[in-house]
Structure formats: structure tokens, C-alpha cells
Scaffold this active site. Structure first.
Site, PDB file in Angstrom:
ATOM      1  N   ASN A  48      25.264   9.964 124.959  1.00  0.00           N
ATOM      2  CA  ASN A  48      24.965   9.878 126.386  1.00  0.00           C
ATOM      3  C   ASN A  48      25.497  11.083 127.174  1.00  0.00           C
ATOM      4  OD1 ASN A  48      26.451   8.707 129.101  1.00  0.00           O
ATOM      5  ND2 ASN A  48      24.317   8.106 128.883  1.00  0.00           N
TER       6      ASN A  48
ATOM      7  N   THR B   4      27.634  10.907 133.728  1.00  0.00           N
ATOM      8  CA  THR B   4      28.710  11.700 133.124  1.00  0.00           C
ATOM      9  C   THR B   4      28.244  13.144 132.953  1.00  0.00           C
ATOM     10  OG1 THR B   4      29.342   9.700 131.954  1.00  0.00           O
ATOM     11  CG2 THR B   4      30.421  11.727 131.275  1.00  0.00           C
TER      12      THR B   4
ATOM     13  N   LYS C 232      39.534  -0.679 135.152  1.00  0.00           N
ATOM     14  CA  LYS C 232      38.178  -0.165 134.949  1.00  0.00           C
ATOM     15  C   LYS C 232      38.201   0.840 133.826  1.00  0.00           C
ATOM     16  CE  LYS C 232      33.857   0.398 136.031  1.00  0.00           C
ATOM     17  NZ  LYS C 232      33.580   0.058 134.611  1.00  0.00           N
TER      18      LYS C 232
ATOM     19  N   LYS D 158      40.953   0.498 129.029  1.00  0.00           N
ATOM     20  CA  LYS D 158      40.039   0.890 127.948  1.00  0.00           C
ATOM     21  C   LYS D 158      40.046  -0.243 126.934  1.00  0.00           C
ATOM     22  CE  LYS D 158      37.451   4.431 126.916  1.00  0.00           C
ATOM     23  NZ  LYS D 158      36.815   5.396 127.844  1.00  0.00           N
TER      24      LYS D 158
ATOM     25  N   LYS E 133      42.119   9.580 135.822  1.00  0.00           N
ATOM     26  CA  LYS E 133      40.720   9.948 136.068  1.00  0.00           C
ATOM     27  C   LYS E 133      40.158   9.089 137.199  1.00  0.00           C
ATOM     28  CE  LYS E 133      38.034   9.853 132.443  1.00  0.00           C
ATOM     29  NZ  LYS E 133      37.010   9.511 131.410  1.00  0.00           N
TER      30      LYS E 133
ATOM     31  N   ASP F 192      31.179   3.223 126.247  1.00  0.00           N
ATOM     32  CA  ASP F 192      31.822   4.459 125.789  1.00  0.00           C
ATOM     33  C   ASP F 192      31.105   4.757 124.469  1.00  0.00           C
ATOM     34  OD1 ASP F 192      34.360   6.234 126.414  1.00  0.00           O
ATOM     35  OD2 ASP F 192      34.457   5.901 124.261  1.00  0.00           O
TER      36      ASP F 192
HETATM   37  O1  2IT Z   1      35.580   7.555 129.581  1.00  0.00           O
HETATM   38  C1  2IT Z   1      34.986   7.069 130.564  1.00  0.00           C
HETATM   39  O2  2IT Z   1      35.254   7.414 131.711  1.00  0.00           O
HETATM   40  C2  2IT Z   1      33.934   6.067 130.311  1.00  0.00           C
HETATM   41  N1  2IT Z   1      33.683   5.766 129.152  1.00  0.00           N
HETATM   42  C3  2IT Z   1      33.239   5.407 131.438  1.00  0.00           C
HETATM   43  C4  2IT Z   1      34.007   4.224 131.909  1.00  0.00           C
HETATM   44  C5  2IT Z   1      33.345   3.390 132.956  1.00  0.00           C
HETATM   45  O3  2IT Z   1      33.962   2.385 133.347  1.00  0.00           O
HETATM   46  O4  2IT Z   1      32.219   3.687 133.390  1.00  0.00           O
END
Ligand code: 2IT
Length: 448
Positions: free
Chosen positions: A241, A210, A90, A126, A114, A166
Site C-alpha cells: 500500500n 500514506t 490508535k 500497535k 507520530k 499495516d
Molecule cells: O504505521 C502506521 O502509521 C499505520 N500502519 C497506520 C495506522 C492507522 O491507524 O491508520
């Protein structure tokens, strides 16, 4: 330093000489989990750290597409599937000109811890591309996304790997990506991507998650310090965002946002970014063709400081919300000289290890990205839950869950510092708490 950690660091440097961002994140994590490694000699025999720093899989692919002039363009696409010990891979997709394997491996490695910290069952990944969305038309963005997904679809799935947005990827791009996935696979598996629009399975509060999560985490830290948010001044970088959601919540809690920034300078708004019109303008900026923060200064009649970074502005709380390594030692010195007491990472790895160390040594309370900005991916996981149930929760249900998750992220980090006697160090706490669960799962699953 512990000899096992030292050896793995050395090997990692030797094997990845051209990946400075990746090495930076590995150094940061491995040096802070020393007390755990000391207590678990069995990890060395199981080559746990060697396995942890090696992505399970890296996919790199060609992304050809045709621009509005009819010219063929070729970009490079990536997906780094880093660790699936505790759940399906993820993590977000980043579209930006400077994207490369080092940055994505760094982000995928960080994402692993994380995601573990969120308390939810998600592994780390990623991906993205060096595609630069600046100046591209919607049709170009759509054609690019369709080409990108024409390769990516074979590597992902609701129980395999679940990408999201992202930098450079918002609900618009997620929509184009999902449309192509659905068309190729002939399924309606909307749990394959998160950050979708509400009409086809997106979650309420995901866009805000976030930024709101950052402020829920900060609330816990300030409570511990006996400090109130009301009346405090905030310096933010970025305008996307993360900065948007964060500014929204800061206003709601009675704080004042003085700055936002872009690649070419920052905006100083002494009145505060304090109305719905100003805050929502950030969304407009993000989806506009030129994506230039100067437009904010022109529209609302405040100052644009060209070529500068906002860390020179005096404030109580500093929250980088842009990209990696925008704060080096020089910038960290400005934050300390301004009497900044609190530094929280909205962006991923916004500071060099040297800058972080300097701030901590000079009494700045620092909250690390993998804890502070975990709310985004946490609500992504809640979006996956809702998609699996074919049901959706109300705004309040999602927001309450996000609040509880961020409180757990803080509490679990704090508990880790107490368990291993590290002092009040939220960076070490987050690394240890995130690592422990992944390490446990990897040990339980044998040598894979
Ligand atoms: O850096 C991150 O935690 C995100 N860009 C979100 C990743 C996600 O799967 O929602």
C-alpha cells in the site's frame, strides 16, 4: 548525555533484554529529546520518561482457527496500548510471520509520537499477529480475522482504541474484522476501525494517504532545499500500500520510480513504474495468494534481481516502503556511494540507528518515519471524524486536509529544531515536536 536519560535507557535495557527493536526505538527517541529534558527538570520528579517507555497495557491472546484442510492452527494475537495521553489508542494491525512483542512495542512507541505530530487527537498503539497471510485462501483469512476479533473486541471501541491496517492487513481484512465486531457487539460503531471500504464508512484517500503524505512531506523538504521533483529518480522498496500510493504521486509530480522489492529480491524497471497498469498491478500483487514481486518483472518484461536489495541502484531519492531494519550500515554506505542526497522513511524504522547516523554524517537529508509516513494515520483520524459526524468528505476535502497536515508535520519539526538549536536535523525535530505535546498532556494529567 543527560544523566536522567542515561538512567532511563539503562533501566529500559535491563527490563527488556529480549526486545532489540523496542530498545532501538527508545534509544532513537530519548537521545534526540535531550535538549527538552535539559530544560524541564520537573520531568524527572514526575518519572515522565519511565512512564513514557512503559506501555499502558499489553494484551496477548490465543487465536485458534481451522484451515482449509480441517486442521486446527494456533497463532498469537497482540494489542499494545502504548499511550492515551492525547487521545484514544490508535495504530495499525500487522499480520506477518515475524511479528513479536518487541516489534509491536517498538511500533506502538513510535506511533505515539507520530500520532502526536499529525496535530490530531490520537494516542499510540500497535497490534497484530504472527499469522502469515502468504499462501492463505480468502476463507482462511476470514476465519482467522473472526477468531482474532472474538478476543480483541473487548479491548477496543471508537473512544477506546481504534485499530487499522499495516503490513498484511488491508481493507479486505478490516472488512472481516469489522463484520465480526459488529456481530459480537450488536452495534454499528464503524469508528472502531479505520481503513474500511467506502460502502460502510471508509474515507476517500485513506488507501492513498500514506503514499501521498510521503510526497507532500518531501515537497516541503525539497522546497527548503530549492530542488524540484520533476525529473528526479526514486528507488523504492516494498510493493504494498505505501509503495503503491507513493509511486502514484511520484508519477503525477513528474518523477520516475526505478524499483520495488519483496522478501526475495527487487525489480529494476529502467522505464519507470509509470503507467496506471503498472501501478495498479501492485495492488493485485498485494492481494494475490503468493505475493511475489517477481510476477511484476515477468509481466512487464524487466529485470528481477534475486536475493538483492534496491539500495545498490543509483537514484536521487531513496524511500524504503517495506518493513523495519532493511537498511544496515552496509546498505547505507551504498546509498551514500551512489550520491543519494535524500532518504525518506515510508516504512516504520527501516534503518538501524547506525545506518541513519552514517547517512546524516555524510550529508544525506533524512526524513524519519514518524513524520514522513504520518499521512496514513492522519487520514485514519479523519475517517474517525467523518464516522463521528455520520458524514463523509469529498476526495478534495480529505486530500487538502492531508496536504495541510503534512505541511504542519514538516513545519512543526523544523520549528522544534530552531527552538532547541539542533541544526537542520529532521529526525530530532520530529522526535521533539511529537514528544512535547505528549509530555505536556502527561504532566497535566498527573501520575497515571
Ligand atoms: O504505521 C502506521 O502509521 C499505520 N500502519 C497506520 C495506522 C492507522 O491507524 O491508520
Amino acid at each position: 548525555m543527560n544523566s536522567y536519560i542515561e538512567r532511563v535507557l539503562e533501566e529500559t535495557r535491563r527490563k527488556n533484554p529480549n526486545e532489540p527493536e523496542f530498545l532501538q526505538s527508545v534509544e532513537e527517541v530519548l537521545t534526540s529529546i535531550e535538549p527538552v529534558i535539559e530544560q524541564h527538570p520537573e520531568y524527572e520528579k514526575a518519572a515522565l520518561l519511565e512512564r513514557l517507555v512503559e506501555p499502558e497495557r499489553v494484551i496477548e491472546f490465543r487465536v485458534p482457527w481451522i484451515d482449509d484442510e480441517g486442521k486446527v492452527q494456533v497463532n498469537r494475537g497482540y494489542r499494545v496500548q502504548f499511550n492515551s495521553a492525547i487521545g484514544p489508542y490508535k495504530g495499525g494491525l500487522r499480520f506477518a510471520a515475524n511479528v513479536n512483542l518487541s516489534i509491536l512495542k517498538c511500533l506502538g512507541f513510535e506511533q505515539t509520537f507520530k500520532n502526536s505530530l499529525t496535530t490530531l487527537p490520537i494516542g499510540g498503539a500497535k497490534g497484530g499477529s504472527d499469522f502469515d497471510p502468504h499462501g492463505k485462501s480468502d476463507n482462511e483469512i476470514m476465519r482467522f480475522c473472526q477468531s482474532f476479533m472474538s478476543e480483541l473486541y473487548r479491548h477496543i471501541g471508537p473512544d477506546i482504541d481504534v485499530p487499522a491496517g499495516d503490513i498484511g492487513v488491508s481493507s479486505k481484512e478490516i472488512g472481516y474484522l469489522f463484520g465480526q465486531y459488529k456481530r459480537i457487539t450488536g452495534t454499528f460503531e464503524n469508528g472502531v476501525l479505520t481503513g474500511k471500504s467506502l460502502s460502510y464508512g471508509g474515507s476517500l484517500i485513506r488507501p492513498e494517504a500514506t503514499g501521498y503524505g510521503i510526497m507532500y512531506y518531501i515537497k516541503q523538504v525539497l522546497k527548503h532545499e530549492g530542488v524540484k521533483i520533476k525529473g528526479k529518480t526514486f528507488v523504492l522498496s516494498g510493493y504494498g500500500n505505501v509503495a503503491w500510493g507513493c509511486a502514484k504521486k511520484i508519477n503525477e509530480l513528474g518523477g520516475k520510480v526505478l524499483t520495488i522489492s519483496g522478501h526475495n529480491g527487487y525489480v529494476y524497471d529502467p522505464e519507470g513504474i509509470n503507467t496506471d497498469e503498472k501501478i495498479d498491478y501492485l495492488l493485485e500483487l498485494r492481494s494475490s495468494k503468493h505475493r511475489d514481486v517477481r510476477m511484476y518483472a515477468e509481466k512487464f518484461g524487466c529485470e528481477f534481481r534475486e536475493g538483492k536489495k534496491p539500495w545498490e541502484v543509483k537514484a536521487d531519492i531513496y524511500i524504503p516502503c517495506a518493513a523495519q531494519n532493511e537498511i544496515d550500515l552496509e546498505e547505507a554506505k551504498k546509498i551514500v556511494a551512489n550520491g543519494g542526497r535524500f532518504y525518506f522513511e515510508g516504512a516504520n524504522m527501516p534503518a538501524t540507528n547506525e545506518a541513519l547516523k552514517y547517512m546524516q554524517e555524510n550529508g544525506v537529508v533524512a526524513g524519519p518515519a514518524k513524520a514522513v509516513n504520518a499521512g496514513g494515520v492522519a487520514v485514519s483520524a479523519l475517517e474517525m471524524s467523518q464516522n463521528s459526524m455520520r458524514y463523509s468528505w469529498s476526495e478534495k476535502e480529505v486530500d487538502d486536509r492531508l496536504y495541510d497536515i503534512m505541511r504542519s508535520v514538516y513545519k512543526n519539526s523544523l520549528a522544534a529544531t530552531e527552538k532547541y538549536n539542533t541544526g537542520y536535523d529532521l529526525i530530532k525535530g520530529a522526535n521533539i515536536a511529537g514528544f512535547e505535546k505528549v509530555a505536556d498532556a502527561m504532566m497535566a494529567q498527573g501520575i497515571v
